[in-house]
Each structure stands twice: as C-alpha cells, then as structure tokens.
Scaffold this motif. Structure first.
Motif, PDB file in Angstrom:
ATOM      1  N   PHE B 378      13.209   5.602 -13.283  1.00  0.00           N
ATOM      2  CA  PHE B 378      12.520   6.865 -13.579  1.00  0.00           C
ATOM      3  C   PHE B 378      12.067   6.921 -15.040  1.00  0.00           C
ATOM      4  O   PHE B 378      10.915   7.236 -15.344  1.00  0.00           O
ATOM      5  CB  PHE B 378      13.446   8.036 -13.271  1.00  0.00           C
ATOM      6  CG  PHE B 378      12.927   9.374 -13.698  1.00  0.00           C
ATOM      7  CD1 PHE B 378      11.951  10.020 -12.964  1.00  0.00           C
ATOM      8  CD2 PHE B 378      13.402   9.990 -14.847  1.00  0.00           C
ATOM      9  CE1 PHE B 378      11.464  11.260 -13.351  1.00  0.00           C
ATOM     10  CE2 PHE B 378      12.919  11.222 -15.244  1.00  0.00           C
ATOM     11  CZ  PHE B 378      11.950  11.868 -14.494  1.00  0.00           C
ATOM     12  N   LEU B 379      12.995   6.595 -15.944  1.00  0.00           N
ATOM     13  CA  LEU B 379      12.686   6.610 -17.381  1.00  0.00           C
ATOM     14  C   LEU B 379      11.466   5.762 -17.687  1.00  0.00           C
ATOM     15  O   LEU B 379      10.538   6.194 -18.378  1.00  0.00           O
ATOM     16  CB  LEU B 379      13.859   6.014 -18.158  1.00  0.00           C
ATOM     17  CG  LEU B 379      14.781   6.950 -18.891  1.00  0.00           C
ATOM     18  CD1 LEU B 379      15.838   6.150 -19.620  1.00  0.00           C
ATOM     19  CD2 LEU B 379      13.969   7.771 -19.890  1.00  0.00           C
ATOM     20  N   MET B 382       8.224   7.230 -16.247  1.00  0.00           N
ATOM     21  CA  MET B 382       7.755   8.432 -16.926  1.00  0.00           C
ATOM     22  C   MET B 382       7.177   8.111 -18.299  1.00  0.00           C
ATOM     23  O   MET B 382       6.210   8.747 -18.737  1.00  0.00           O
ATOM     24  CB  MET B 382       8.890   9.455 -17.050  1.00  0.00           C
ATOM     25  CG  MET B 382       9.323  10.056 -15.734  1.00  0.00           C
ATOM     26  SD  MET B 382       7.984  10.784 -14.772  1.00  0.00           S
ATOM     27  CE  MET B 382       7.771  12.345 -15.627  1.00  0.00           C
ATOM     28  N   ASN B 383       7.771   7.146 -18.992  1.00  0.00           N
ATOM     29  CA  ASN B 383       7.203   6.737 -20.277  1.00  0.00           C
ATOM     30  C   ASN B 383       5.791   6.192 -20.088  1.00  0.00           C
ATOM     31  O   ASN B 383       4.875   6.522 -20.846  1.00  0.00           O
ATOM     32  CB  ASN B 383       8.087   5.675 -20.937  1.00  0.00           C
ATOM     33  CG  ASN B 383       9.384   6.261 -21.489  1.00  0.00           C
ATOM     34  OD1 ASN B 383       9.488   7.471 -21.691  1.00  0.00           O
ATOM     35  ND2 ASN B 383      10.362   5.421 -21.721  1.00  0.00           N
ATOM     36  N   SER B 386       3.430   9.018 -19.177  1.00  0.00           N
ATOM     37  CA  SER B 386       3.078   9.838 -20.339  1.00  0.00           C
ATOM     38  C   SER B 386       1.975   9.187 -21.149  1.00  0.00           C
ATOM     39  O   SER B 386       1.023   9.845 -21.579  1.00  0.00           O
ATOM     40  CB  SER B 386       4.297  10.034 -21.249  1.00  0.00           C
ATOM     41  OG  SER B 386       5.333  10.609 -20.559  1.00  0.00           O
TER      42      SER B 386
END
Lengths: 428, 430
Positions: B378-379, B382-383, B386
């Motif tokens: 997930f991390l 999402m990075n 973004s």
C-alpha cells in the motif's frame, strides 16, 4: 508439579519487560491446576498485586512460613539490589534511584537472614553470588520438582539449587549480553550466561532470534533450546486516560530505554528525514538511559528540536497516556530478543513500526517492519502512516485482534510442556 | 454429446519498483524493469513457450478436433513485446491455426468495471485494438473480465458493448443445487449467455494436480476424461475448465508431469466421445436453459468468490478511490507516458498485494508478490500514485505564469498610458 522459580518483581515495580514477562507467565501458569510455584524474587516493596501467589522474603522465611502456606503459590523475596535487564556497564538509570531504596532495605543480619546492601553495580558479581547462597538455603528447605531461572542474574542461583537437590534446571533467556552490549560482550557476564546454559537441562528463549544467538554464540545444542513467545496482558485502563484529546499534528513516538540496544539514533535520523518533507508532525522520545544526553545533542545538531521532544522516564499510566497521544509507535531496536511494548501500542490502536531485528517481528503480522539501519525505509513508513489515513484504520482493525490473540495462558502452556519434557528427559 | 471448454488466462502485471517518499517529485519512472523482465523470462521459458509449442503440436495432430481459448491481458502483451517477443510469435502461430480463440478483456487487467461504465468500455476497446494489432484477432464475441469478476449489472454493460457471451465463476453460493455445466443467461439481457467455471474439475488440474496427499493422486488424462464422461446426467451441455495458463510449468513445474497430462488430454477426451468447444461456438450453438442471477460481483478468487481480495480493506478502498478520482483529468491530458502509467496503475495485482486476507488464505496471494506485507504494498503504491497525481495536475493547470505576466504588463501599460494622458493634459494647461 512444583516449580522453584527464580524470577523478577511484579507490577507495579517494573523496570523493563522482564518483570512484565515474569508476571504474565506466572499468572498464566496459575491457571493450570497441576502447577505449584514457589516464586523467589530479589527486593520486593510490599505493594505488589498478590493475586494467587503469596509474597515471602528470604529473611522472613522462618517467620512467615506457616502463614503463607495456604495457597498453591508462594513468593520468596530476597533483599537484593539486583535489577533486571542490567549489566555491570549499564546501570545508569538505576544508580540515580538507588539512594532511597538502600535506606529502605537495610535490615539487620541474622543467622539465617541475608541482606544485600552493596552499592549497585560496583559489587554486582558479589550480589549475584550472595543471591545464589540464599538460593541454596531455599532449595534445601523446600520441596519441588523443577527449577526455573529467569535471565542471567539468576542463573547462578538456579545452578546452585540444582547442585543442592539434583532437580532439573530450566533457564529462560529473555536477553543475552549480545543484545545488551551491541556485540562488545562482557566476558564475566558471558561466562555466567554460558555456565547457566550449559548447566540447564532445557532452555527457553523468547524468540527464534534469541534461540539462534544461544545456539550459535554460546554453542548450545539446538535440541535443548525451545522458543516460547511472550504475550501481553489484556488492557485495563481508567477512563480518564482514554478521553484525553489529541493535538492536530501527528505524533510519532519512541518509547523505551534510550540505550544503544533500542536504536534511538535511527529514530532521530528518520525524524529529520520526515521533517525535511513535511511539517505537520512531531516526534517524541520517551524514556531515559545512558544515551539520552547524546541523543538530545544529536537532535539539536540536526536542528529539529522545535519538533522533537524528550519526556524522560515514563511509568505506569503515563506510558498508556503517551500511546493514546501517538499516531505512530516506532521500535527501531538494534537487537531486541522479544519486545512487548509494540504489543501494548497495538492494544491502544497505535500503528506500529518495528525492526526486523526484534523477536516480536516473528509473531506480529499487522505492523510495518524495517531493518533498523534503513532510516530511509523507516522515514518512508512514518510518512505513509501519517499521510494515508486508511493505513492506520486497517492497522486498528486487524492489529487489536491480533494482539488479543496473544495470551499469556498460551505461553504458559508451552512453558508447562517444556517442564514435562524436561522431567521426562531427566528421569530416563 | 458433452463439450469441454478449455480456457487459459494469461496475465503479467507491471510490478513497481521500491518507491519511497524521497522519490516523489523527482523520479517519475515507477517500474521494476529487472523484476518484470526476470519474471517474464522465467515464466516464458517454463510455461508460455513449452506450453504453446505443445498446444500447437496437439492442434496439428488432432486436425481441428482440439480447441483452446485464451485471454491475454494488455499488460502481458506489452511485456511480451518488451521481454519475450518469441512468446508473441508463438501466440500468433496459435491464432493462425483457427483452433484457438482469444477473448476480450480490459487492457490493464483492471477493476475498472467496478468503478465506471464508460471507462470500462474504453478499457475493453483498447484491449480489442491491441489484440487486432498484435495477433490479428478480429472483434472477439465473448468477454472475460479480470479474474472472472461478473454481476448482473456488469453483464448489462458487457452486452451493450456487443458481446454475445461472458465467462463467470460457477460459485457454489450462487448456483445452489444448479449445475455449472449448462448455458445460462443474464436476467437483464437474456441474449447474453453465461459460461460458468466448473471449479471442481478446474481445480483438479490447477490446484490439486501435484498434491501427493490428494486421494486421486496421480491424475492422468484418461482418468480425468472418464470422470467428465461419466459425471452427472447425459444432458449436461458443457464443462468449463478455466484456469491460469501458468498452471502448466509454473504453478506445477514440468517434473510433476503436468505437460504429459496436457499432451494426453485431447486423445483421452476424444476417446470418451467428448468434444472440445470454444466459447463463441458454445454461445452460438448451445441453447440457454435458464437465467442465472448474480446480484453482487463474483470472481474466481479465494473461498468467498467475491471481490474482497482486491477491495476488502480500507487501504484497498482508499487506493482505488484516489486512483479513479484522477480519471476525469486523464481524459484531458495528451501525454503518452502518463497515459501508459495510468494503464499500469490500474492493474488489479497492485490491489491484490494490499490484501490482508493472505494472512489466512494461504499462499496463492503471495505468488510473485514482491512485497513483504500488505502495508508495504500500500505504502509503495500510494507514494507512486501521489507522484503520478502531481504530474497529471501539472499538465492540467500548467502554471499560468506567462498569461499572468502578460496580464500584469498590460495592466501596467494601461496605467502608464493613463498617466501619460494626465501629464499631457497638464502640459496643455500650462
């Protein structure tokens, strides 16, 4: 089965995970009908939670014995300045508190009474050997089937008790000097640990990480060593703690002794990296230790002290207050045999980042894991947790459930298995 | 006479590289080329190439009696072009035999069908175009959605796109007492026929084949064909064997005898007087027995056969929402690189890696999963998302600095002219 256990003090006198672990395990064992435990501890204060065990002091053995024979659990207290989780090089935090306790515990020497008053640290080795003399007496005066020693300070007591009675010895390795010293092992401590491991009939380690250390660094045969993971007590908190409101800014917390073993440097460096990118966050380093001043200087040199706080030593409810204020809990330990505090953070719904170099990483799935030296990865994990809200939600949903499934009763059942196997082994 | 429909899913995602928040704003290339190439090469050599060669041989030997069906995702096609062009060639050869059918799906093997109908249609069009360009396939008649995700409403959308049939899971909780071995239809669009996966027979091959503790181990082609021939009543129309193509040589390696099984399957099936059929043949030649309603999206994943493997937890939902919030902006931009990223970001695997279900659901979820946990997946995603979002926004509102400066200058000019006039009047008055 009767167990002679050389353990450590119970709540509220906790100076580390060892007391917590001893308490949880003993409480867990007390749920089994066939377990009788004689609990020996150094330095009790008199206001511990007695529950199903009774407290006894070494000096009081003769006096209180009849009175305390009623329950299946007994606890012997031996006045000593031994403190868990310490080495001769590391008694910084305790030296400061020791003055008061010295006065409290000085008692007159009687024929059969022992009284340990040596200044802490200086005569640590003497304390240990005095303690084992008491152990010898206790062992001869009581009836039991097996001996259980928790951590290196009580190994000699265990060995002596074994020699006095011929009963099997189980030692419980909560940490080794390799964890505490970061590799610069104290030869005296190493010797005591190795002697204990060699004399033991069975060894319990708190993680496979520690099991590997015992096998490879101390040269112990793998068949003798069993891993029993720690657990965590169900949370009971007064309401006033829960209701405290949070700040708007996100709080990232380090909580533990500020020593090399706990990796505070990596926390500060990751904090700097996060603060370079985002402003809406504060960092807290809660605890005390021999590296605290150095860490304050380090934070100052990085120019982040406006966003970075040191609280000093926290105890009791303050620990949980801190957790409730936190949005992220970080344990970047360099070498952590187990590590119960991430479990406590998870109990309070705080998303947790732990290092792969911790035993707890073997048990917990709902935590982010990084290598302690990888401050980029740590910073990235912190950033993610404070930036993407669904992650914290998911942690809350699954983390709490996961922690609730880690019960001391289960750990105690595994310890009980080790007892029975050890008896079987030594009887043959 | 009973028919057997043998269908294989071919898909590879573009896996992302480790992308930390330090990279945001600086690094706009998101893919782990090394990992993608090495996985593709490995699977190509262990599965795609030997299995394609074997199928080609079997098709030639059986002179039109042996037929198979594929769906190949757009991302897999892209990766063939990049890393394994010989695989693409062998699929072209298979396509030329006339005994191999290729199904339509979404280009990026995405979950877009669960988000928006128009975007869904675009995705399918894009895939159909790629099939035509790379394999010379004319418009496919039958559709297969990502991981067999299907519901009544999706069936309606699929019918509107002009498809005559669709593949779906024969989920037990939907079928109840009914058999998956018949042709059903969508209750909203009765002309759309449903082919339901027979998960018992399919999983005998896909999951149990190499399981030595299985009571039927070892599974031979003959035994397998005889089961189907003797199963249930005579009237059943079709047995749908749907599985990952990677079953052959990858999930079960060659040493398990999986290729021998495949090699002997056509003869064994034909000897039992069963017939191979493709989905489009089934749709045009077999009659519907009854409508089959699936009010909620089903899939072929996990025990639940729903979409919880991709959209089950909060993280997956946030990632999904944040991704498709960008959809209206993507329409406005015309940038090849960002359009490509948009496709690859939609691939369902990214969401699959974020599933917290694999903690309990065994190791299927960990297959080729590059992340140690759902949280790390997930991390990373999402990075990347973004950064991608920032890039897209930059193009949408190119900082109107130039216009601003011109406007400012014009304003100043006006002001100066006004002053000039005033001064001239003052001069006049003097």
């Amino acid at each position: 089965m009767k167990v002679l256990m050389f353990g450590w003090e119970f709540p509220p006198h906790i100076s580390g995970g060892l007391g917590t672990a001893c308490y949880g395990l003993t409480r867990g064992l007390s749920t089994f009908e066939d377990m009788d435990i004689l609990f020996v501890v150094p330095k009790t204060h008199g206001d511990e939670e007695p529950k199903r065990m009774e407290l006894l002091g070494a000096e009081n053995v003769a006096i209180d014995f009849s009175k305390l024979n009623t329950n299946r659990f007994k606890k012997l207290q031996v006045y000593s300045h031994l403190v868990p989780y310490t080495s001769p090089d590391e008694y910084y935090a305790f030296q400061e508190q020791s003055e008061e306790s010295q006065i409290k515990h000085i008692k007159s020497r009687g024929k059969t009474f022992f009284n340990f008053t040596g200044k802490y640290g200086k005569n640590l080795m003497e304390e240990i050997s005095d303690y084992s003399i008491v152990a010898y007496n206790i062992a001869q005066e009581h009836d039991f089937d097996i001996i259980h020693s928790h951590d290196w300070l009580t190994y000699p007591a265990g060995i002596v008790a074994k020699e006095a009675t011929g009963k099997p010895l189980v030692i419980h390795v909560h940490a080794t000097d390799f964890d505490r010293s970061g590799g610069n092992v104290n030869p005296d401590v190493f010797k005591i640990e190795k002697d204990g491991m060699e004399a033991a009939d069975s060894i319990i380690t708190v993680s496979n990480l520690t099991r590997d250390t015992v096998i490879h660094k101390y040269g112990i045969s793998p068949e003798k060593v069993t891993t029993v993971y720690n657990a965590v007590e169900p949370l009971k908190l007064s309401d006033n703690i829960k209701k405290e409101s949070k700040l708007d800014e996100k709080i990232v917390t380090f909580l533990g002794r500020i020593t090399h073993q706990k990796g505070p440097t990596y926390f500060i460096e990751a904090a700097k990296k996060v603060l370079d990118k985002t402003d809406n966050v504060r960092f807290v380093m809660a605890g005390s230790g021999d590296m605290m001043e150095k860490m304050i200087r380090h934070a100052a040199s990085l120019g982040i002290t406006d966003k970075f706080y040191f609280t000093g030593f926290l105890k009791g409810d303050d620990v949980f207050k801190m957790f409730y204020q936190s949005d992220v809990y970080v344990m970047p330990s360099v070498s952590e045999p187990f590590g119960i505090s991430p479990l406590e953070a998870m109990q309070t719904d705080v998303p947790t980042i732990i290092s792969y170099q911790s035993g707890v990483a073997e048990v917990v799935k709902h935590a982010l894991k990084v290598n302690y030296w990888d401050t980029d990865a740590l910073a990235n994990a912190i950033y993610g947790l404070i930036t993407y809200p669904s992650m914290a939600k998911t942690f809350k949903e699954f983390g709490r459930k996961e922690v609730e499934s880690l019960k001391w009763e289960n750990s105690a059942a595994n310890v009980r298995d080790v007892y029975f196997k050890t008896l079987e082994k030594t009887n043959n | 006479m009973k028919n057997i429909c043998l269908y294989f899913q071919v898909h590879q995602p573009f896996r992302f590289k480790k992308y930390s928040f330090f990279d945001m704003g600086k690094e706009h290339y998101y893919y782990d080329d090394f990992l993608n190439e090495s996985v593709m090469r490995k699977v190509a050599e262990k599965c795609y190439l030997p299995a394609n060669n074997l199928l080609l041989k079997l098709i030639e030997q059986n002179k039109g009696e042996f037929k198979v069906t594929f769906s190949i995702s757009g991302t897999a096609l892209d990766q063939f072009e990049l890393y394994a062009p010989e695989v693409l060639e062998s699929f072209q050869k298979l396509a030329e035999t006339g005994c191999v059918e290729f199904l339509a799906e979404t280009y990026s093997h995405s979950l877009v069908s669960l988000h928006n109908k128009d975007l869904f249609k675009e995705e399918v069009k894009k895939h159909t175009k790629a099939l035509k360009n790379l394999l010379g396939i004319k418009k496919p008649k039958v559709f297969r959605n990502t991981e067999l995700i299907y519901s009544d409403m999706l069936g309606k959308d699929i019918f509107e796109m002009g498809f005559k049939g669709v593949l779906a899971e024969g989920a037990k909780h939907i079928l109840g007492w009914k058999s998956p071995n018949y042709i059903y239809c969508n209750p909203l669009e009765p002309k759309l026929k449903l082919l339901l996966r027979n998960y018992n027979y399919s999983d005998d091959i896909a999951f149990r084949f190499s399981d030595t503790s299985w009571t039927e181990y070892p599974l031979t082609a003959k035994k397998f064909a005889s089961w189907i021939a003797s199963d249930e009543n005579e009237e059943s129309q079709i047995v749908n064997l749907f599985m990952d193509y990677e079953t052959f040589g990858e999930h079960h390696n060659a040493a398990t005898g999986i290729f021998d099984f495949l090699e002997h399957l056509p003869t064994a099936v034909l000897e039992e007087e069963l017939k191979f059929i493709t989905p489009s043949e089934a749709v045009s030649s077999l009659d519907t027995v009854s409508p089959m309603s699936m009010p909620y999206p089903t899939s072929w994943a996990d025990e639940e056969r729903d979409v919880s493997a991709w959209l089950g937890n909060e993280m997956q939902k946030e990632a999904f929402d944040k991704l498709y919030q960008l959809a209206p902006l993507i329409k406005k931009i015309d940038n090849k690189k960002l359009k490509r990223d948009w496709e690859y970001l939609q691939t369902s695997d990214a969401f699959y890696y974020m599933s917290t279900k694999w903690f309990t659901d065994g190791d299927v979820h960990t297959y080729f999963n590059p992340y140690p946990s759902a949280y790390d997946a997930f991390l990373n995603y999402m990075n990347i998302l973004s950064d991608f979002s920032q890039e897209v926004h930059k193009l949408i509102s190119p900082s109107n600095k130039k216009d601003d400066i011109i406007a400012e200058l014009k304003e100043e000019l006006k002001h100066k002219e006004k002053q000039l006039k005033e001064y001239q009047e003052i001069i006049k008055s003097l």
